[in-house]
Scaffold this motif. Structure first.
Motif, mmCIF file in Angstrom:
data_model
loop_
_atom_site.group_PDB
_atom_site.id
_atom_site.type_symbol
_atom_site.label_atom_id
_atom_site.label_comp_id
_atom_site.label_asym_id
_atom_site.label_seq_id
_atom_site.Cartn_x
_atom_site.Cartn_y
_atom_site.Cartn_z
ATOM 1 N N ILE A 11 0.861 -1.181 0.000
ATOM 2 C CA ILE A 11 0.000 0.000 0.000
ATOM 3 C C ILE A 11 0.900 1.234 0.000
ATOM 4 O O ILE A 11 1.916 1.263 0.696
ATOM 5 C CB ILE A 11 -0.972 0.030 1.199
ATOM 6 N N ILE A 12 0.545 2.210 -0.817
ATOM 7 C CA ILE A 12 1.331 3.439 -0.910
ATOM 8 C C ILE A 12 0.574 4.534 -0.167
ATOM 9 O O ILE A 12 -0.527 4.924 -0.566
ATOM 10 C CB ILE A 12 1.566 3.830 -2.377
ATOM 11 N N ILE A 13 1.159 4.991 0.934
ATOM 12 C CA ILE A 13 0.494 5.922 1.836
ATOM 13 C C ILE A 13 1.121 7.312 1.706
ATOM 14 O O ILE A 13 2.350 7.443 1.818
ATOM 15 C CB ILE A 13 0.624 5.454 3.305
ATOM 16 N N PRO A 14 0.311 8.336 1.470
ATOM 17 C CA PRO A 14 0.864 9.700 1.495
ATOM 18 C C PRO A 14 1.523 9.976 2.846
ATOM 19 O O PRO A 14 1.014 9.579 3.892
ATOM 20 C CB PRO A 14 -0.370 10.589 1.286
ATOM 21 N N ALA A 15 2.671 10.642 2.810
ATOM 22 C CA ALA A 15 3.420 10.875 4.040
ATOM 23 C C ALA A 15 2.600 11.629 5.076
ATOM 24 O O ALA A 15 2.725 11.383 6.280
ATOM 25 C CB ALA A 15 4.705 11.647 3.722
ATOM 26 N N ASP A 16 1.736 12.544 4.612
ATOM 27 C CA ASP A 16 0.959 13.321 5.575
ATOM 28 C C ASP A 16 -0.188 12.523 6.183
ATOM 29 O O ASP A 16 -0.898 13.032 7.056
ATOM 30 C CB ASP A 16 0.444 14.613 4.940
ATOM 31 N N ALA A 17 -0.407 11.271 5.724
ATOM 32 C CA ALA A 17 -1.438 10.409 6.303
ATOM 33 C C ALA A 17 -0.873 9.470 7.360
ATOM 34 O O ALA A 17 -1.618 8.701 7.982
ATOM 35 C CB ALA A 17 -2.121 9.591 5.213
ATOM 36 N N LEU A 18 0.451 9.541 7.565
ATOM 37 C CA LEU A 18 1.095 8.709 8.583
ATOM 38 C C LEU A 18 1.275 9.507 9.875
ATOM 39 O O LEU A 18 1.503 10.715 9.840
ATOM 40 C CB LEU A 18 2.452 8.216 8.081
ATOM 41 N N PRO A 19 1.182 8.858 11.018
ATOM 42 C CA PRO A 19 0.845 7.440 11.197
ATOM 43 C C PRO A 19 -0.639 7.170 10.960
ATOM 44 O O PRO A 19 -1.475 8.048 11.184
ATOM 45 C CB PRO A 19 1.219 7.183 12.659
ATOM 46 N N LEU A 20 -0.939 5.961 10.480
ATOM 47 C CA LEU A 20 -2.326 5.564 10.298
ATOM 48 C C LEU A 20 -3.036 5.541 11.646
ATOM 49 O O LEU A 20 -2.461 5.133 12.649
ATOM 50 C CB LEU A 20 -2.393 4.184 9.648
ATOM 51 N N LYS A 21 -4.266 5.976 11.642
ATOM 52 C CA LYS A 21 -5.033 6.076 12.890
ATOM 53 C C LYS A 21 -5.775 4.769 13.137
ATOM 54 O O LYS A 21 -6.605 4.354 12.332
ATOM 55 C CB LYS A 21 -6.002 7.256 12.822
ATOM 56 N N VAL A 22 -5.492 4.117 14.262
ATOM 57 C CA VAL A 22 -6.014 2.781 14.555
ATOM 58 C C VAL A 22 -7.151 2.856 15.563
ATOM 59 O O VAL A 22 -7.037 3.520 16.598
ATOM 60 C CB VAL A 22 -4.898 1.873 15.120
ATOM 61 N N HIS A 23 -8.247 2.176 15.258
ATOM 62 C CA HIS A 23 -9.290 1.971 16.260
ATOM 63 C C HIS A 23 -9.244 0.518 16.709
ATOM 64 O O HIS A 23 -9.063 -0.397 15.900
ATOM 65 C CB HIS A 23 -10.682 2.347 15.735
#
Length: 344
Positions: A21-33
């Motif tokens: 998966i290619i994640i935009p840098a500004d979307a990291l860290p992924l938010k976990v529920h």
């Protein structure tokens, strides 16, 4: 790959599922529920699940010979998304929305440890667990307090009230696997086979533990798994030698370890190994104890988590929070400080 993005790879235990998966840098860290609802528990077989929504337009890109055709999808009457798990080892990779095709992904299956990749943010549907489940063990991760999200209707009493005092019901979400567990019987307690499997402090309960081992994480698709250890002759209907009943499928995660999961909904169900003959680990997440997820009327939990080192390498902040939280919770509940599972 654009310089302002990061490529993450993920794979299940058997490697049939392997994707990027290619994640935009500004979307990291992924938010976990961290979801404690009964649907997630009964589909995974774990006390809770760990999911991170992917940014819009981001989806798994399967790496050959892996492909989406090697996944089994599961839908149910209340589902807003299809659950996807490996058809070979049972590992859940995440859910895909029926509405817009967006994904929430399991944070348990990445091929690199958590170094700014994801962040635990929320305990969701804790009231559905009755006793709080793992949310009763930790409220903070890395010094940050987790939000708690509930709906008025999230307390689910369906099926849980079916349990009777001397039998504990276990059933996956789709109902393809259903069985009952008995309390320790006198014949077992009086025999040498019981040594180490029942504690003298309470001979009416079975031993249970939380597990952070890499194999369990990658076979289930959850950051932590929970097991209760039961003799096979205390389970009804009777289990055959291969542990296959109902809709179960089997997977050997190593030469000595056999695991089973529901082939329809993907729930982890049994764990057995050759050096513990006659004993199986039963996934706590499918149990229907009226008192709550931790089934405290049936279990004595070790205050020490199995395979702490694996967890600390993969996600040190979460693992430390759970390890320390379990010690406090276990002490408050009067659980044994530690026990060693017998081996032949």
């Amino acid at each position: 790959m654009a310089p302002d993005s990061k490529t993450l790879t993920a794979a299940c235990h058997c490697q049939s599922i392997h994707f990027a998966i290619i994640i935009p840098a500004d979307a990291l860290p992924l938010k976990v529920h961290i979801c404690h609802c009964s649907i997630c528990r009964y589909i995974h077989g774990t006390p809770c699940i760990f999911h991170a929504p992917l940014p819009a337009g981001v989806a798994p890109q399967f790496i050959a010979p892996s492909g989406i055709e090697k996944l089994t999808s599961y839908n149910h009457a209340e589902s807003q998304a299809a659950r996807h798990f490996c058809s070979t080892c049972g590992c859940h990779i995440g859910d895909r929305s029926h509405d817009d095709g967006s994904w929430v992904i399991s944070t348990a299956i990445f091929t690199e440890p958590n170094q700014g990749l994801w962040k635990m943010r929320t305990h969701a549907f804790t009231t559905s667990s009755f006793d709080g489940g793992l949310s009763a063990m930790f409220s903070h991760v890395d010094g940050r307090q987790l939000d708690v999200f509930n709906l008025e209707a999230s307390l689910d009493t369906s099926k849980a009230t079916r349990t009777e005092a001397e039998e504990l019901r276990a059933e996956c979400h789709c109902g393809g696997v259903s069985f009952s567990i008995a309390r320790p019987k006198k014949g077992f307690l009086d025999s040498p086979a019981s040594e180490g499997w029942v504690l003298s402090s309470d001979t009416s309960k079975w031993l249970a533990l939380l597990d952070l081992c890499d194999d369990c994480r990658l076979v289930d698709g959850s950051n932590v798994v929970a097991w209760m250890f039961v003799p096979v002759d205390h389970i009804s209907p009777s289990l055959p030698g291969d542990l296959i009943v109902g809709s179960l499928k089997s997977y050997k995660s190593s030469e000595d370890v056999l695991r089973t999961f529901c082939g329809m909904c993907g729930a982890t169900v049994f764990y057995s190994c050759t050096d513990r003959p006659g004993i199986v680990g039963v996934a706590v997440g499918i149990m229907r104890a009226p008192e709550g997820v931790m089934a405290e009327n049936w279990t004595l939990w070790s205050r020490r988590i199995n395979s702490e080192d694996d967890g600390l390498k993969y996600d040190p902040d979460f693992s430390r929070a759970l390890i320390e939280g379990l010690k406090v919770w276990g002490s408050r509940k009067g659980m044994p400080e530690v026990f060693v599972l017998p081996r032949v």
